[in-house]
Design an enzyme around this catalytic site. Sequence first.
Site, PDB file in Angstrom:
ATOM      1  CB  CYS A   1      -0.944   0.010   1.205  1.00 24.76           C
ATOM      2  SG  CYS A   1      -2.196  -1.257   1.105  1.00 24.76           S
ATOM      3  CG  HIS A   2       0.522   3.820   2.004  1.00 23.10           C
ATOM      4  ND1 HIS A   2      -0.450   3.126   2.675  1.00 23.10           N
ATOM      5  CD2 HIS A   2      -0.118   4.674   1.177  1.00 23.10           C
ATOM      6  CE1 HIS A   2      -1.634   3.547   2.281  1.00 23.10           C
ATOM      7  NE2 HIS A   2      -1.467   4.485   1.366  1.00 23.10           N
TER       8      HIS A   2
END
Lengths: 457, 201, 256
Positions: B156-157
């Site tokens: 995701c990040h």
Amino acid sequence: MQKLLTWIDDRFPLSKVWNEHLAQYYAPKNFNFWYYFGSLALLVLVNQIVTGIFLTMNYKPDAALAFGSVQYIMYDVSWGWLIRYMHSVGASLFFAIIYLHMFRGLLYGSHRQPRELIWIFGTLIFVALMAEAFMGYLLPWGNMSYWGAQVIISLFTAIPVIGNGLAQWVRGDFVVSDATLNRFFAFHVIALPLVLVALVFVHLVALHKVGSNNPDGVEIKKKKDAKGIPLDGIPFHPYYTVKDIVGVTVFLMVFSAIIFFAPSFGGKFLEHDNFIPANILSTPLDIVPLWYFTPFYSMLRASTTDFTHGMLAVATVLVAGLAFFTKRGFLAKLMSVVIAAVLIVGMFTLQAKLWGVIMMGSSIVLIFFLPWLDRSPVKSIRYRGSLYKSALTIFVVSFILLGYLGTKSPDAVSLVLFKNVTWAQAFTLVYLAFFVLMPWYTKIDKTKPVPERVTFK
Amino acid sequence: MSEDGVDRGKRRFLTALTVGVGTVGVVFAATPFVLSMNPSARARAAGAPVDIDISKLELGQMLVVAWRGKPVYIVNRTQAMLDRLSKNTPLLVDPFSKVKSQQPPYADNLYRARKPEILVVLGVCTHLGCAPSKAFTVGAASGLGADWPGGFFCHCHGSKYDMSGRVFKNVPAPLNLDIPPYMYLTDTLIRIGSDKKKGAA
Amino acid sequence: MKKIVLSLLLALLPVVSHADEGPKLDHVKIDLSDKASLQRGARIFVNYCLSCHSASYLRYDRMGHDLGISDELVKQDLLFAGNKVGDRMQAVMPVADGKKWFGVAPPDLTLEARYRGTDWIYTYLRSFYRDPKSFSGWNNTVFPHVAMPFVLYEWQGEQHAVFRTKTIVSHEMKNGKPVTQVSTEQVFDHFVLAKPGTMTPKQYDQAIRDLTNFMAYMSEPTKLERIRIGVYVLIFLAVFLVVAILLKKEYWKDIH
């Protein structure tokens, strides 16, 4: 604090609303017991909305899941049982309060000029409430819910030509089904509550425009002091707020006693047949609506072919007689003749089932016309003669007995001598006569002189 | 209506008393509504401890199981994986598991586990709740750079954790991965969600 | 005004409930605080009823907690293999099988006590009798032609029903003439215990009372709690009422 209030008042009429509707809203000082039910109705409306929101958090409007989700609320959700009982008992008490509130109107002439619109809005609230209760009753998807909805929606089929199509349109299916449940859910949780709240708002706006009636039926605005304040008026706040707190507390004690000690109320508030899921193959032995609908249900069942034909014959003669004796012009006479002709044709062409629906419908429609049916020069029962007093007593007794008979089989003998259906027919006649004959008996009734000022203690 | 001889003190006292008792009543009445929004018996039953048999979990492999609707990773770590753990210390935000909320006391060690080789960790990134994927391959082959020591990587990040679920510096995630409460019922049977002898979670 | 209220009350007097038709039911005393009875009833229910009937709105741990049975004991004595204590009480037999074997699916019994009433359950479970004409070999006076076989047969033994002939005389108007019709009907009179079971009738009644008691608990597990809370709520409201009345009286001194 004062600064904050000024800041708000410059932007929003807070003080103005507070004063106009509470602190400087002058209500007659002689309100009695019957004047508690307005504020109590508002309280129960709030109770229904708040508990309803919390029920909606766990309820599933799906024919396969609805019954289970209600039991999920009762068994698995913390305090869910209390919230549901508050809602189901609240629904029954809502009607009890509304009936008493309407009875108060009949006692003291609260529907009379200049309060006709208050009465009409109020009657609309009553109709909306009936729709709200009827649709809400389907949601638990118990066997009684299901068959109750089936029977009542089938009333539409009585309407000639479009009846069947209309019933299917209402159900969204050929029988009561998932589609019906889903749309009733939508009406019950959002559409009708919005209508109810809006109607309550205009009911109160109209009330505050003309001011409250009182047990003497005296207009307090006719006698004002130098400052323009009614001599018999007292500020609603604090005098009636503190008084209503007492009424609310007594009501809450009754409400809690039922919720905590008898939430099913012996099968009257939660019916035994609703503790099994809807079963399309098995109709409960006695389909009985909840107690608050039974007076009207009784009238519906009273409409056998013979009875409706008798009723229509009487109505035709009355209308024809009116045409003959009226002092009004030609147009009124012509109208009467046309109505009589329509009734005669209807009698021979339409089935009794439809006339039952019409009768039940008129029993509610008549309520709207009460302000104009009542021709008495006085408002309050305190100054009316024995005719109105007897009429009202007989009417209320009939209404209660109609309600009682609605819970019993039509062919049984629950009262004395005659079958229930015969009694129901008699009481239906009384109910209708109370309204239809009202212009006559209120006009010739002997009244007492009304005092200038309200009586207090 | 006259205000002669009104005892203002008494009036104020009674008003305050009514408001006071009334407020207590309203609070009592509101309590069931607030509590009804807690997890229901159904949610609690679904969140009950789960027992996992790890006898078939091979060395270097990972098993994903669900507990309270969240993924729990169980990794049978190789000796090589365990040996690299101590070398990661300077690269980590919290190498010594100082943040108490992230693990029970018995996982407050280098391996963040009851038994060194078996890692039981909640597969929920401490940044915004994605499920990090396993990136056990060491070095450039992992696609995470030549110095990648193996661990977990959140797509995701881009947060990175080592083989003990400890978060690396300069990534969005602030904390080490959560270690759920767990216990060994037998050598190969792990109960996740409970670490007490009594069954209640 | 007072006269109206009074006459309304008088009008309500004839509104007394009439006994409904149907079989005569024996009254059973329900005592939800009798934990020993509830625990015995729970054992009977789980061992004899739960194989076919679910009680799917109730969870094992909730029942154990309310009845004072620890989770360990619930697991040991009451739980089927593979179930967890937090599970709902589901029947062992799939619903479709029940439909196949008995013609109707055995209903969920969680709410049975609120649907039928406890007297009904108590009488029903004591009213099975041998009927060779019936599909299962059993019939029931409370629920004629019930599909359920008599599971507790070993306990109660074999009952035979004795019927008596009742003459019904009815008067009707036919073509304007009064006609008297006489017909006969077989009415249940009493049971004879043809083959005793492992329990004496007294023991059996006690066991069924325990089971009925448990089913009453099951139909509303919160009942005792609700009554307990209700007492506190009413006490609180009574106190508040006193305060509210004092406040009202104080303000209404102004009004003459």
